[in-house]
Scaffold this active site. Structure first.
Site, short mmCIF file in Angstrom:
data_model
loop_
_atom_site.label_atom_id
_atom_site.label_comp_id
_atom_site.label_asym_id
_atom_site.label_seq_id
_atom_site.Cartn_x
_atom_site.Cartn_y
_atom_site.Cartn_z
CD GLN A 253 72.63 79.27 71.48
OE1 GLN A 253 71.98 78.90 72.45
NE2 GLN A 253 72.36 78.87 70.25
CB CYS A 254 78.24 80.05 77.10
SG CYS A 254 77.59 78.39 77.11
CB THR B 164 68.05 106.13 78.96
OG1 THR B 164 67.22 105.22 78.25
CG2 THR B 164 67.40 106.50 80.26
CB THR C 150 72.19 100.74 77.80
OG1 THR C 150 70.76 100.69 77.83
CG2 THR C 150 72.70 101.77 78.78
CG ASP C 151 68.18 99.08 74.51
OD1 ASP C 151 68.39 98.73 75.69
OD2 ASP C 151 67.11 99.58 74.13
CG ASP D 97 65.64 103.68 71.90
OD1 ASP D 97 64.91 103.79 72.89
OD2 ASP D 97 66.30 102.64 71.63
CB SER D 98 71.12 102.75 71.29
OG SER D 98 70.73 101.68 72.09
CB SER D 99 66.29 100.08 69.34
OG SER D 99 66.34 99.65 70.67
N1 ASN Z 1 66.37 102.22 74.89
C1 ASN Z 1 67.49 102.95 75.44
C2 ASN Z 1 68.57 103.02 74.37
O1 ASN Z 1 69.29 102.08 74.17
C3 ASN Z 1 67.98 102.28 76.69
C4 ASN Z 1 68.98 103.06 77.50
O2 ASN Z 1 69.72 103.88 77.01
N2 ASN Z 1 69.07 102.79 78.79
O3 ASN Z 1 68.65 104.00 73.68
#
Ligand code: ASN
Length: 356
Positions: free
Chosen positions: A293-294, A30, A105-106, A73-75
């Site tokens: 998982q915590c 992003t 961020t993802d 996109d980092s996904s």
């Molecule tokens: N979908 C975005 C990513 O991870 C989210 C972000 O960067 N805030 O590429």
């Protein structure tokens, strides 16, 4: 072969000579988005960075931006992208003082963890950053995150960089990369590192937590480990998980490493079929790492009856490691160690400060 990136050079020091040289690796996410004439989000051209962030002129820097040809996109990040980031760091290591990686961020915590393992003998800053709002948005967190990441990557005491490890800088906090987790998708405070102290906090001044930072190692030499093994999986345990489901995971062709996310302090169902199936897979050579998982705390196998059997059948305790660090550490260890005994030995040892 055409390189996978394009370079832009920016001098913030003119007419003075730059004090530091930084490489900004722009992978996507992003942060680098601006609104085009049609109101749609499109990638920012880093040639215009001084117009977008004029305050960068307050630093005397030689900035080189390596923008991925295909911004993602980092996904969509994969170990191929991790290799590309590591290659850029390796190729520029001797004439660049610090590295910034702009990343979505993802999956930033996965990439930062992977890169921390891949860069053996690192003694320069590698700071990941990104933002929740695009740099072109009025209230964006992109400018502050990027400027402070740049300042941190260029700060030194004498000849030594203050930071000589892989970190995430986000929303005023500098965190160890392989200790961080994305915890928030809407507010600006997207990252936390529940099991390790914050490395620095940026307020009026940037206050470093020197006792938590990795000490600078003057004699360290960089060795970059690539070819991470991808025959790994993550299994989150849940009440009601069926035998056939577990069987199908454990019998995935080629599977070499499995992170199991268990309850609380590392507890799992004590059904005999559950233990028998795991034992059979471990006896075949599967590495099974137990993480909680915590968000905070750690796995203590044997503390409760429901985790005692896990230790007995050879499940490896991940202690206080994050899932992101555990899965990338498995990929890394499988990439260069063949013997199961050795692999198990390194999995319980902190290699880059990723676990206690
Ligand atoms: N979908 C975005 C990513 O991870 C989210 C972000 O960067 N805030 O590429």
């Amino acid at each position: 072969m055409r390189p996978f990136y394009e370079l832009t050079h920016i001098d913030t020091a003119t007419p003075k000579a730059p004090d530091q040289s930084l490489l900004i690796i722009y992978t996507g996410g992003t942060l680098g988005m601006v609104y085009n004439q049609n109101g749609a989000l499109a990638p920012f051209n880093f040639e215009n960075i001084l117009e977008a962030i004029p305050s960068l002129r307050n630093y005397n820097l030689k900035l080189t931006v390596a923008s991925f040809n295909e911004l993602i996109d980092s996904s969509n990040v994969s170990p191929t992208h991790w290799e590309q980031i590591a290659t850029l760091i390796e190729d520029n290591y001797h004439y660049i003082d610090g590295f910034i990686v702009i990343h979505g961020t993802d999956t930033m915590a996965f990439t930062a963890s992977a890169i921390s393992f891949m860069l053996e003998g690192l003694n320069k800053p590698v700071i990941f950053t990104g933002s929740q709002l695009p740099i072109g948005a009025a209230r964006s967190d992109a400018r502050e995150n990027l400027i402070t990441a740049i300042e941190i990557a260029s700060q030194r005491i004498g000849e030594r960089p203050i930071v000589s490890e892989v970190c995430i800088y986000f929303n005023n906090l500098l965190l160890r990369g392989n200790r961080a987790k994305k915890v928030e998708s809407v507010q600006f405070d997207a990252f936390q590192s529940e099991n390790y102290p914050v490395l620095a906090e940026a307020g009026v001044i940037i206050e470093y937590n020197f006792s938590a930072l990795k000490p600078y190692e003057p004699d360290a030499t960089l060795n970059v480990r690539k070819n991470l093994k991808q025959e790994v999986a993550i299994l989150k345990i849940f009440p009601g998980m069926s035998k056939t489901f577990l069987e199908s995971i454990l019998n995935s062709p080629g599977l070499k490493g499995l992170v199991i996310e268990t309850f609380g302090a590392g507890n799992a169902p004590s059904n005999q079929w559950f233990i028998d199936l795991l034992k059979e897979a471990i006896d075949r050579g599967l590495l099974v790492v137990n993480v909680s998982q915590c968000m905070g705390g750690k796995v203590i196998q044997g503390r409760y009856q429901t985790s005692k059997d896990l230790a007995g059948i050879g499940v490896i305790s991940g202690s206080d490691i994050t899932t992101e660090a555990a899965i990338t550490k498995l990929m890394y260890i499988l990439s260069y160690l063949d013997k199961v005994d050795e692999q198990r030995m390194y999995l319980v040892k902190p290699l880059r400060g990723e676990m206690e």
